[in-house]
Design an enzyme around this catalytic site. Structure first.
Site, PDB file in Angstrom:
ATOM      1  N   HIS A   1      29.484  27.865   7.318  1.00 22.96           N
ATOM      2  CA  HIS A   1      29.729  26.453   7.623  1.00 22.96           C
ATOM      3  C   HIS A   1      28.418  25.668   7.570  1.00 22.96           C
ATOM      4  O   HIS A   1      27.347  26.184   7.916  1.00 22.96           O
ATOM      5  CB  HIS A   1      30.350  26.328   9.020  1.00 22.96           C
ATOM      6  CG  HIS A   1      30.865  24.971   9.336  1.00 22.96           C
ATOM      7  ND1 HIS A   1      30.158  24.070  10.097  1.00 22.96           N
ATOM      8  CD2 HIS A   1      32.019  24.352   8.992  1.00 22.96           C
ATOM      9  CE1 HIS A   1      30.857  22.952  10.222  1.00 22.96           C
ATOM     10  NE2 HIS A   1      31.994  23.097   9.559  1.00 22.96           N
TER      11      HIS A   1
ATOM     12  N   SER B   1      43.499  36.480   6.280  1.00 28.24           N
ATOM     13  CA  SER B   1      43.351  35.029   6.359  1.00 28.24           C
ATOM     14  C   SER B   1      44.678  34.289   6.229  1.00 28.24           C
ATOM     15  O   SER B   1      45.650  34.812   5.689  1.00 28.24           O
ATOM     16  CB  SER B   1      42.398  34.565   5.244  1.00 28.24           C
ATOM     17  OG  SER B   1      42.300  33.165   5.213  1.00 28.24           O
TER      18      SER B   1
END
Length: 521
Positions: A239, A442
């Site tokens: 991120h 995921s």
């Protein structure tokens, strides 16, 4: 003087350009009134007063061109054009698409009239604005797929607390002189996460942050305080807040390559560790990357550190679990995030999978580490080792409320639903011949970036280069996914009808096996 806003759009565009050329501080003076068709304004002393009109919609946006391209440098020093999308490429890189300038839709603050307390006109006006804004929120929530927010919640029972200014300033475990706090809720939430990540109450310290980024900033700061000369290692798909932390703290940062899945490449990680064996290592481990939802193998990271000659007293691992940090414990065969392993801290977002209506997060670290940051503050009659100091005291109550209502079993059920629906979405995209990838652990489905930017905005998709993604959350059901895929298929039949434009090849982004371009399908 009265002017029709529909007639001043070109003037507005020219003024905006002039304002940008003169500098940002002059923009508001250079922009004529808001160009919403059919609305009139009265020019007063260089300002504008909106004339009441039955059709007034504060959320309406007139068709305007996207912001002009602006040269920007990426991390490698390459020039990238920033502006309108649509698949254009500059210097081998796809353009970045910025959102609309909010000056075109902002709601001005106006002083109430002298007699307003008798007429109530101002209250009526604001009530109308808020009612229309609520309608806009309802509509925009219907097409929300690209960002990891759980919109399935009901906190009506907590409305009674909105009349109080609740502030958990300072250390969550030590009361301050400010008595309107929610520490008892905050510590209850922290204890719940401590059990989830297997650390004893006496061994951890943590707090409820204002967002996921703050959790990363704090975790990396603790690592820097433990190892002042340490090097920060993070995969290229970490991120952006991780690299923001490196800039803020003036830390040396080494970017590590990733596999096609988005997971950190431990072979490259080992090479970079060996090149810097003389300095301690501070590692950001991704428990779900931002774009592909890839989970770094924590056990392999630790093994790589050990094989490279780094003993446990020479490295610090921060686990960024913004979204998947709360999902992973309920996924079978998923690697475990646990303080029984040599990690330093874990952070998650509270407004993502949990579904808190305001941004917040949870950050937990080891008690042994926090003394390097903590300071007594006489003004508070408490200690403080947080980033922000004052903290939203309502957020812990919302988190406590949800954790109590759902519990471990409730979250397990929601995780299974998300994973099941993510596999359904990937299957539908592949059946339609659309390149798509879904990592095993995921709920983030990666696929080809839609050609039309309006479609991207309508469904609020997150894009990077030639790929976009949908994050399947508890609030995303099969009906919404079907609606999205049906519309995407219909649009693609128009975008690629004449054959002059082809769907992009995503072999480099998601692998040959997942690519459905003309070359690989």
């Amino acid at each position: 003087m009265k002017v029709s806003l529909g007639s001043c759009a070109s003037a507005w565009r020219s003024a905006l350009g002039a304002g940008l050329r003169r500098g940002r501080k002059h923009i508001t003076r250079a922009i004529p009134p808001l160009p919403i068709q059919g609305l009139e304004v009265e020019m007063m002393n260089g300002g504008a007063k909106v004339l009441p009109e039955a059709a007034f919609d504060p959320a309406a946006v007139a068709p305007e061109p996207l912001p002009p391209a602006v040269a920007e440098l990426n991390g490698h020093g390459d020039g990238i054009a920033v502006g309108v999308g649509g698949g254009k490429v500059a210097n081998g890189k796809r353009e970045i698409v910025l959102g609309r300038n909010v000056h075109t839709t902002c709601l001005a603050i106006e002083e109430p009239d002298a007699n307003d307390e008798f007429t109530g006109d101002k209250d009526a006006y604001m009530a109308g604005v808020l009612a229309r804004y609520r309608k806009t929120l309802v509509e925009r929530t219907k097409q929300h797929l690209g960002y990891p927010y759980n919109l399935d919640f009901d906190y009506g029972a907590l409305g009674q607390l909105q009349h109080f200014s609740i502030n958990n300033l300072g250390d969550p475990f030590i009361e301050s002189n400010y008595g309107v706090h929610s520490r008892q809720f905050e510590v209850g939430v922290l204890d719940w996460f401590a059990r989830l990540w297997e650390i004893e109450k006496s061994d951890y310290w943590g707090y409820i942050t204002n967002c996921g980024t703050e959790g990363n900033l704090h975790g990396i700061l603790v690592g820097r305080e433990v190892f002042p000369d340490g090097i920060l290692y993070a995969s290229r798909e970490s991120h952006y807040s991780v690299f923001k932390a490196a800039r803020m703290y003036r830390m040396e940062c080494v970017k590590v390559a990733t596999l096609i899945s988005g997971e950190i490449d431990c072979a490259d990680f080992k090479d970079k560790l060996l090149a810097n064996k003389d300095k301690p290592a501070i590692i950001n481990a991704n428990i779900g990357t931002t774009v592909k939802g890839a989970v770094d193998d924590l056990d392999l990271i630790i093994k790589t550190l050990e094989e490279s000659g780094f003993t446990h007293d020479r490295f610090y691992i921060h686990c960024d679990g913004a979204l998947f940090g709360l999902m992973m414990p309920f996924v079978k065969r998923a690697p475990k995030v646990s303080f029984k392993k040599p990690i330093g801290s874990v952070s998650v977002s509270g407004h993502k999978f949990v579904g808190c209506p305001m941004p917040c997060g949870v950050q937990i670290t080891r008690m042994d580490h926090i003394n390097a940051l903590s300071r007594n503050v006489e003004y508070l009659a408490s200690r403080d080792a947080t980033i922000m100091g004052s903290r939203n005291g309502h957020a812990p109550i919302f988190l406590w409320y949800t954790l109590n209502r759902k519990g471990y079993k409730g979250f397990q059920k929601e995780v299974q639903k998300c994973l099941r629906n993510a596999h359904y979405l990937k299957g539908r995209l592949c059946e339609a011949g659309i390149s798509a990838m879904l990592n095993e652990l995921s709920s983030t489905v990666v696929f080809e970036r839609p050609l039309e930017e309006e479609f991207v905005r309508r469904w609020q998709l997150a894009c990077e280069g030639n790929i976009a993604h949908v994050v399947v959350m508890p609030s995303v059901g099969i009906e919404k996914l079907d609606s999205f895929v049906d519309e995407l298929i219909e649009k693609r039949s128009t975008w690629y009808r004449d054959g002059t434009v082809q769907p992009p090849c995503l072999a480099v982004d998601i692998g040959v096996d997942n690519c459905c371009c003309a070359l690989h399908k």
